[in-house]
Design a protein around this motif. Structure first.
Motif, PDB file in Angstrom:
ATOM      1  N   MET A 108       0.814  -1.208   0.000  1.00 40.79           N
ATOM      2  CA  MET A 108       0.000   0.000   0.000  1.00 40.79           C
ATOM      3  C   MET A 108       0.857   1.272   0.000  1.00 40.79           C
ATOM      4  SD  MET A 108      -2.606  -1.689  -0.259  1.00 40.79           S
ATOM      5  CE  MET A 108      -3.716  -0.311  -0.493  1.00 40.79           C
ATOM      6  N   ASP A 109       2.093   1.175   0.521  1.00 43.16           N
ATOM      7  CA  ASP A 109       2.980   2.353   0.567  1.00 43.16           C
ATOM      8  C   ASP A 109       3.329   2.871  -0.834  1.00 43.16           C
ATOM      9  OD1 ASP A 109       2.957   1.935   3.252  1.00 43.16           O
ATOM     10  OD2 ASP A 109       5.030   1.214   3.389  1.00 43.16           O
ATOM     11  N   LEU A 110       3.232   2.002  -1.815  1.00 40.13           N
ATOM     12  CA  LEU A 110       3.675   2.398  -3.164  1.00 40.13           C
ATOM     13  C   LEU A 110       2.779   3.467  -3.806  1.00 40.13           C
ATOM     14  CD1 LEU A 110       4.772  -1.080  -4.578  1.00 40.13           C
ATOM     15  CD2 LEU A 110       6.231   0.758  -3.729  1.00 40.13           C
ATOM     16  N   ARG A 111       1.707   3.808  -3.123  1.00 35.54           N
ATOM     17  CA  ARG A 111       0.867   4.919  -3.620  1.00 35.54           C
ATOM     18  C   ARG A 111       1.420   6.274  -3.168  1.00 35.54           C
ATOM     19  NH1 ARG A 111      -4.250   6.169   0.292  1.00 35.54           N
ATOM     20  NH2 ARG A 111      -4.098   8.092  -0.880  1.00 35.54           N
ATOM     21  N   ASN A 112       2.350   6.256  -2.226  1.00 33.37           N
ATOM     22  CA  ASN A 112       2.838   7.512  -1.642  1.00 33.37           C
ATOM     23  C   ASN A 112       3.811   8.237  -2.580  1.00 33.37           C
ATOM     24  OD1 ASN A 112       1.303   6.852   0.589  1.00 33.37           O
ATOM     25  ND2 ASN A 112       3.012   5.841   1.646  1.00 33.37           N
ATOM     26  N   PRO A 113       3.877   9.600  -2.456  1.00 38.63           N
ATOM     27  CA  PRO A 113       4.637  10.409  -3.420  1.00 38.63           C
ATOM     28  C   PRO A 113       6.115  10.030  -3.548  1.00 38.63           C
ATOM     29  CG  PRO A 113       3.403  11.818  -1.896  1.00 38.63           C
ATOM     30  CD  PRO A 113       3.163  10.423  -1.470  1.00 38.63           C
ATOM     31  N   GLU A 114       6.706   9.499  -2.475  1.00 37.77           N
ATOM     32  CA  GLU A 114       8.141   9.175  -2.576  1.00 37.77           C
ATOM     33  C   GLU A 114       8.420   8.026  -3.544  1.00 37.77           C
ATOM     34  OE1 GLU A 114       6.348   8.876   0.230  1.00 37.77           O
ATOM     35  OE2 GLU A 114       6.941   7.105   1.395  1.00 37.77           O
ATOM     36  N   TRP A 115       7.366   7.363  -3.986  1.00 33.07           N
ATOM     37  CA  TRP A 115       7.542   6.254  -4.927  1.00 33.07           C
ATOM     38  C   TRP A 115       7.286   6.661  -6.376  1.00 33.07           C
ATOM     39  CZ3 TRP A 115      10.201   2.131  -3.864  1.00 33.07           C
ATOM     40  CH2 TRP A 115      10.415   1.827  -2.513  1.00 33.07           C
ATOM     41  N   LYS A 116       7.141   7.927  -6.619  1.00 33.11           N
ATOM     42  CA  LYS A 116       6.846   8.380  -7.990  1.00 33.11           C
ATOM     43  C   LYS A 116       7.977   7.993  -8.941  1.00 33.11           C
ATOM     44  CE  LYS A 116       5.243  12.355 -10.651  1.00 33.11           C
ATOM     45  NZ  LYS A 116       4.108  11.680 -11.264  1.00 33.11           N
ATOM     46  N   GLY A 117       7.599   7.269  -9.986  1.00 37.04           N
ATOM     47  CA  GLY A 117       8.574   6.841 -11.001  1.00 37.04           C
ATOM     48  C   GLY A 117       9.537   5.774 -10.510  1.00 37.04           C
ATOM     49  N   ARG A 118       9.260   5.179  -9.323  1.00 38.74           N
ATOM     50  CA  ARG A 118      10.236   4.281  -8.732  1.00 38.74           C
ATOM     51  C   ARG A 118       9.773   2.840  -8.599  1.00 38.74           C
ATOM     52  NH1 ARG A 118      11.945   5.819  -3.482  1.00 38.74           N
ATOM     53  NH2 ARG A 118      13.907   4.733  -3.851  1.00 38.74           N
ATOM     54  N   TRP A 119       8.617   2.537  -9.160  1.00 43.55           N
ATOM     55  CA  TRP A 119       8.252   1.113  -9.162  1.00 43.55           C
ATOM     56  C   TRP A 119       7.579   0.708 -10.472  1.00 43.55           C
ATOM     57  CZ3 TRP A 119       3.085  -1.082  -8.343  1.00 43.55           C
ATOM     58  CH2 TRP A 119       2.082  -0.146  -8.047  1.00 43.55           C
ATOM     59  N   GLY A 120       7.770  -0.540 -10.830  1.00 42.06           N
ATOM     60  CA  GLY A 120       7.221  -1.049 -12.080  1.00 42.06           C
ATOM     61  C   GLY A 120       6.199  -2.146 -11.836  1.00 42.06           C
ATOM     62  N   ALA A 121       5.283  -2.299 -12.789  1.00 41.76           N
ATOM     63  CA  ALA A 121       4.289  -3.377 -12.737  1.00 41.76           C
ATOM     64  C   ALA A 121       3.662  -3.499 -14.129  1.00 41.76           C
ATOM     65  CB  ALA A 121       3.209  -3.073 -11.704  1.00 41.76           C
ATOM     66  N   ALA A 122       2.875  -4.559 -14.313  1.00 36.19           N
ATOM     67  CA  ALA A 122       2.220  -4.807 -15.602  1.00 36.19           C
ATOM     68  C   ALA A 122       0.705  -4.824 -15.414  1.00 36.19           C
ATOM     69  CB  ALA A 122       2.708  -6.129 -16.181  1.00 36.19           C
ATOM     70  N   PRO A 123       0.094  -3.616 -15.333  1.00 37.14           N
ATOM     71  CA  PRO A 123      -1.337  -3.546 -14.983  1.00 37.14           C
ATOM     72  C   PRO A 123      -2.282  -4.200 -15.992  1.00 37.14           C
ATOM     73  CG  PRO A 123      -0.501  -1.378 -15.651  1.00 37.14           C
ATOM     74  CD  PRO A 123       0.685  -2.284 -15.514  1.00 37.14           C
ATOM     75  N   ALA A 124      -1.846  -4.377 -17.231  1.00 30.12           N
ATOM     76  CA  ALA A 124      -2.750  -4.939 -18.240  1.00 30.12           C
ATOM     77  C   ALA A 124      -2.878  -6.456 -18.125  1.00 30.12           C
ATOM     78  CB  ALA A 124      -2.260  -4.560 -19.637  1.00 30.12           C
ATOM     79  N   LYS A 125      -2.063  -7.067 -17.287  1.00 29.60           N
ATOM     80  CA  LYS A 125      -2.047  -8.529 -17.219  1.00 29.60           C
ATOM     81  C   LYS A 125      -2.910  -9.075 -16.084  1.00 29.60           C
ATOM     82  CE  LYS A 125       0.642  -9.816 -20.540  1.00 29.60           C
ATOM     83  NZ  LYS A 125       0.216 -10.762 -21.544  1.00 29.60           N
ATOM     84  N   ALA A 126      -3.499 -10.244 -16.334  1.00 27.77           N
ATOM     85  CA  ALA A 126      -4.363 -10.890 -15.335  1.00 27.77           C
ATOM     86  C   ALA A 126      -3.615 -11.142 -14.025  1.00 27.77           C
ATOM     87  CB  ALA A 126      -4.897 -12.208 -15.875  1.00 27.77           C
ATOM     88  N   ASP A 127      -2.322 -11.428 -14.112  1.00 24.43           N
ATOM     89  CA  ASP A 127      -1.557 -11.684 -12.888  1.00 24.43           C
ATOM     90  C   ASP A 127      -1.627 -10.471 -11.960  1.00 24.43           C
ATOM     91  OD1 ASP A 127      -0.799 -14.204 -13.683  1.00 24.43           O
ATOM     92  OD2 ASP A 127       1.276 -13.689 -14.168  1.00 24.43           O
TER      93      ASP A 127
END
Ligand SMILES: [Fe+2]
Length: 342
Positions: free
Chosen positions: A155-174
């Motif tokens: 849940m912390d990854l929504r915070n401003p200090e994580w801007k541009g600092r994490w990756g994910a693949a939102p289009a995928k079922a996983d």
């Protein structure tokens, strides 16, 4: 909504092209033996093909796979209803199983199969069963971030200090399954806020492997993926993961979500007995060994078959306790679309 529909068309086309490009002997219905068991397969194709081959060898029952992804095939089953040729549905994650379950399209799983699967890896309804499991993990690059700086919660990854600092693949079922766990544990407002933060902060990649590669290459310090992509790469030449480590959130965090891959028999199956037999085979010792000992690195969930020794035991991951039937795929798509992630 219009955007979501447009997206849904693309994978369907891609699958059609793939099938026509690779399938031996043609993939049209005319070429299919009437007696063959038809499996709508959204699990990894290599794994299900291995399962199918072993099942055919043991029983003489031919198996035809129709490959696609979770929501694509789940939606197709709902649309086809009683007219579907599918006998069995296999997914990577639970939300698509819930979708088909809610549409009343599953026949109850046979008792002999349910007995093989511990209760935490199947829905209480008995409409389908878990056949494999995978854990959410955070992959990170220690050159860019120290262990002490890692987020305590997904849940912390929504915070401003994580801007541009994490990756994910939102289009995928996983990844969408992980979001379904966020929704289930945080409620709709919590999930919406998290997704808005994600839309601000996350760097979007095409799939889990590309996300891992980006972390490995130092494009982003951390990424959210499923564990087996990392272990498979480590087991090979570690080309895409050699600079990275895994962090398990534990603590029943949404980031410790263990996603259950599902198997179910369709109510309108033309081959109901063979379909139940196939599901029993998957949950049985041989099917689970194929999963546990092969290249897959997913977790077996049934018949007491152990996972690969390299993997932390499934019951040590301290995953949030969630009834897989409760995961709401359509709501996740709606919220992600609203947040501009789809
Ligand atoms: Fe996957």
């Amino acid at each position: 909504m219009r955007q979501a529909l447009r997206r849904a068309v693309v994978p369907a086309l891609a699958v059609t092209l793939l099938l026509s490009g690779c399938a031996a002997g043609g993939s049209g219905d005319a070429a299919i033996d009437e007696d063959a068991l038809v499996v709508y397969n959204a699990q990894h194709e290599e794994l299900t093909q291995e399962w199918a081959d072993a099942f055919t060898e043991e029983t003489g029952i031919e198996v035809v796979l129709r490959n696609g992804d979770d929501s694509e095939l789940g939606n197709q089953l709902v649309q086809e209803g009683a007219a579907s040729k599918a006998d069995v549905f296999l997914t990577e994650n639970s939300p698509a199983m819930s979708l088909v379950e809610e549409s009343g399209l599953f026949a109850p799983v046979g008792e002999e199969t349910l007995e093989l699967v511990p209760e935490q890896y199947r829905p209480t309804s008995g409409a389908w069963t878990g056949i494999a499991a995978r854990s959410t993990v955070l992959v990170y690059n220690p050159e860019l971030i120290s262990e002490a700086e890692l987020p305590a919660s997904l849940m912390d990854l929504r915070n401003p200090e994580w801007k541009g600092r994490w990756g994910a693949a939102p289009a995928k079922a996983d990844f969408q399954a992980i979001v379904s766990a966020v929704l289930e544990t945080q409620g709709e407002d919590g999930a919406r806020a998290w997704l808005e933060g994600m839309a601000e902060n996350a760097v979007e990649y095409r799939n889990n492997i590309v996300t891992m590669k980006a972390v490995n290459a130092g494009e982003v310090p951390v990424g959210i993926i499923y564990h087996y992509y990392w272990y498979r790469d480590q087991d090979a030449a570690a080309e895409d993961s050699g600079n990275t480590k895994l962090h398990y959130f534990g603590d029943q965090d949404p980031g410790a979500f263990v996603s259950v891959s599902g198997g179910g028999v369709l109510k309108n199956a033309k081959h109901p007995d063979e379909a139940q037999q196939f599901l029993a085979f998957l949950a049985g010792e041989e099917g689970q060994r194929i999963l546990g000992e092969g290249y897959s690195f997913e977790y077996p969930v049934a018949s007491g078959v152990p996972a690969k020794a390299e993997l932390p035991p499934l019951d040590s991951l301290d995953a949030p306790v969630i009834d897989p039937s409760s995961l709401n795929g359509p709501k996740v798509i709606e919220l992600m679309t609203e947040a501009g992630l789809l």
